[in-house]
Each structure stands twice: as C-alpha cells, then as structure tokens.
Write an enzyme that holds these catalytic residues in place. Sequence first.
Site, short mmCIF file in Angstrom:
data_model
loop_
_atom_site.label_atom_id
_atom_site.label_comp_id
_atom_site.label_asym_id
_atom_site.label_seq_id
_atom_site.Cartn_x
_atom_site.Cartn_y
_atom_site.Cartn_z
N HIS A 118 43.21 56.99 46.23
CA HIS A 118 44.32 56.10 45.83
C HIS A 118 44.14 54.69 46.40
CE1 HIS A 118 46.48 59.86 44.80
NE2 HIS A 118 45.90 60.31 45.91
N SER A 164 32.43 27.67 42.51
CA SER A 164 33.54 27.21 41.68
C SER A 164 33.37 25.73 41.44
CB SER A 164 34.86 27.48 42.40
OG SER A 164 35.87 26.62 41.91
N LYS A 202 34.11 28.55 47.44
CA LYS A 202 33.99 29.81 46.74
C LYS A 202 32.57 30.35 46.60
CE LYS A 202 37.35 31.31 44.30
NZ LYS A 202 38.01 32.60 44.51
N GLU A 262 31.50 41.26 38.24
CA GLU A 262 32.62 41.20 37.29
C GLU A 262 32.14 41.40 35.86
OE1 GLU A 262 35.80 38.12 38.83
OE2 GLU A 262 33.80 37.39 39.23
#
Length: 459
Positions: free
Chosen positions: A157, A278, A284, A291
């Site tokens: 979980h 970024s 970043k 992804e």
Amino acid sequence: TANEMWGGRFAAGPAAIMEEINASIGFDKRMYAQDIAGSKAHCAMLVKQGILSEADGTAITQGLDKVLAEIEAGAFEFKASLEDIHMNVEARLKELIGEPAGRLHTARSRNDQVATDFRLWLRDAIDGLEAQLKTLHRALIDKADKHADVVMPGFTHLQSAQPVTFGHHLLAYVEMIGRDRGRLADCRKRLNECPLGAAALAGTSFPTDRHATAQMLGFDGPTHNSMDSVAARDFAMEFLAAASITAVHLSRLAEEIVIWASQQFNFVHLTDAFTTGSSIMPQKKNPDAAELIRAKPGRIIGSLNALLIVMKGLPMTYGKDMQEDKEVTFDAADNLSLAVAAMAGMVEDMEPNKESMRAALVDGFPTATDLADWLVRVLGLPFRDAHHVTGSLVALAEKQGVTLDALSLADMQTVEPRITDDVFSVLSADASVNSRTSFGGTAPANVKAAASAARERFL
Ligand code: ARG
C-alpha cells in the site's frame, strides 16, 4: 489508367481517395526484406517442383536480389499507386527482368504472402526484443547481486511494511522479466508456421511443396489449413498481449524509480545520463526516461486493443480490415524496444542511496512483524494474540514518538509482562532481513544465492 495487376477487369483507375485509403506502402515497406526472402523461397520451390523453369527461376532470383539492393541503397521508388510492398516489389521486378516476373505469383496470393511476411517480421522483432530483455536481465541481476545486503523498507500500500534488501526488490523484477521472455518465446513458437502456398484461401492445384518453402524460411512447418493461414492474426494479438504485459512490468519499475529518485525518498541516484533539466527551474534533474517508460503501456495496450477490435467479428477469411494489423504492431514493437533499452541503461546507471534507505526504516515500525514472531517463538503465544500485543506496543511507541527498539523493557512489560531483554535482538532492520531465510526470502545470503541462480536461469 487501369491497374497493371488486375487491369483486365477494370476500365478505369481508382479515385484518389480510394488510392489513399487503400495504400499500405507507407508502412508495410518495412517488410521489404521479408517480402523478398518469401518470394525467393517461393520461387525456389516452384523451380524444384518443375512449376517454373530453371531459367525463369534464375532470372527472378537475380532480379529480386537487385530489387533488394536498390531498396537498401535508398534508390527504390515506392509508389502508393502500387498499394503495398508486395506489388511494389513485383512491379519493379517486372521492369528489371520482364516477362518471367509475371510467373512468380503462380500458386500464391497476396493473402498468404502478407501473412508470411508479417510472421517473418514479427519473428525478427521478437528475437531483437529477446536480446534486449536479456541485457535488461543482466543489468538487474548485476545490480541485485551488488546490493544484496542494502537494507530498505519494503512496502505494501506504499506504506512501510517490512525491511527488505534493495537486491531482493530488484530480483522481483528479474522474475517478471523472466516470464515476459517466456511469453514472447511461446508466441514465437506458435507463430513459426508458414502460411505461404495457402494462396488466396483454398490452396492451389499446382503441385507445390509447402513443407519445402516453410523450411527454406526457417519455419517449423507449413500452416495446416489454407483458410486459417490467410485469416489468422492471433500471432500478432498474442505478441501484443505479451508486449503489453512486459510494458506494464517496465512501467511499474519506472514508477518506483520516479518515487525513489524524488527528494522525499532519495532512495536512488540517477546520473546526468538519465535525467533532464528544466528550462525554468535551475535546480531540477527530472527522471524523464522513467516517466516515458511509465507512459508506454498507453500506446502498447492501445495497439493490442486496436487489433483485437479490428479482428473481432471478422468472417473467414481475409478482409482488408486486416491491413490495419501492421501499424499498431510496428508501433508497439518499436516502443517496447525503446523502453527495454532505456530501462536497461537506467538500471545500470542507478545507484542506491544506502543512508536514505536506512533512515527511512525509522518510520512506520517495519519490524513489528518480527516482534510478533518473537512473541510466538519465545513465549509461545498464538500468532493472533501476538499480533494484538504487538499492536499495543506499536501504539505505545507511537505515543512516545520512538521506534520499537527504543521502548524500554519496563514499558514493554506493562503490555506483556513475560517479555525479556532478548526481544531487542529481533527489532533491528538488519536482524529482520537476516532472519528471512525461507526459500525466496530477503535474507542477504538468500539474495546472493538467488542472484547467482538467476544468472543460471536467465543469462
Ligand atoms: N496490403 C495488404 C495487407 O496488408 C496485403 C494483402 C492484400 N490482399 C488482398 N487481397 N487485397 O493486408
């Protein structure tokens, strides 16, 4: 002007939009090598059976080699007016060698031809994926072996559950990839029958030898029913199903990497090689490859869905609907290949941050099960009672704002008076993982052994 393949029955050519919707050359030119290999095998079989003269056979074979060379040199002009790869190749063959080219299509049809080309293409694609998956397998096994004893929280979980090792966690994916490779191998085995020679749908009256053609093309044998030969696409659906499952597995690992690489977790470090910056936020380093791998099931499952829906309810045998099989399959194979390769690179690149993993073990009482097990083993409590006692001890620790091993013995004894000092021996994360020696368990020694067993099984 009427079509040069079937102009006999036609007085006029197709409407422009008819040509546009009908043409598949834009995508099926990818199968040129398979198409030419299939034609060469068919031609050799026709000669062997005395259906075609030696001279015609030689002219056709040499002509096909020339067509192949032209395509590979980028010197071939693909024409939408010739619909697909099969007619483009044959038309060029006719320009090159003249009349014998027209004899090549004896005892075959584009229906068995395209089914053969597509199976050959998919067989190559599967072989390519198999090699890439093996590389991914090696990366995962190497990393698991190296970090067999790096302790981290295991989750259910996404809540801290029990301590595991990073190596053990990676070996979970090794099992998944192993089954994925097995599914692709099964698919390859089932698709490796040759439809060529089934002709349009009913077989042929020429004395062909379909076993010979099948053998020349590396198939295990010919398909058994001429109608099924031209109508079946379950080999592609099966591939897409196996590809979808593989993509889902990769996306789960990708998602874990995204989570692990976040500042909040900081469980792994990815180098500049597998992150991007970024345009606005200078600090970043984003895990874009992970992804994108996480996203790939979108199009791969979409491809499976598309082909299942195209095939659903199609009557025997071939229908032009089936031309829609290729783009989705090519797209799925291309994107899965990209995802597997990127994942292999990322796994090699990724290093665990041991301190953060260990720090995370402070939260969530991950050794609570070890405490309950101690109550069973040492005090002889039934597991259900031990669970209850441990729950009360967790509540106590939570109230005091400490970990289980920081509770005093006196405090513990307020919950269960028979608890002794020995209990502290099971409350550390290291003790916990070291104790998990059951087959398939996370004890570092097991993980080491499992990694070398995986090497034997998969590499
Ligand atoms: N381009 C077609 C396909 O991809 C080839 C088979 C065409 N056969 C036919 N009878 N029209 O399915």
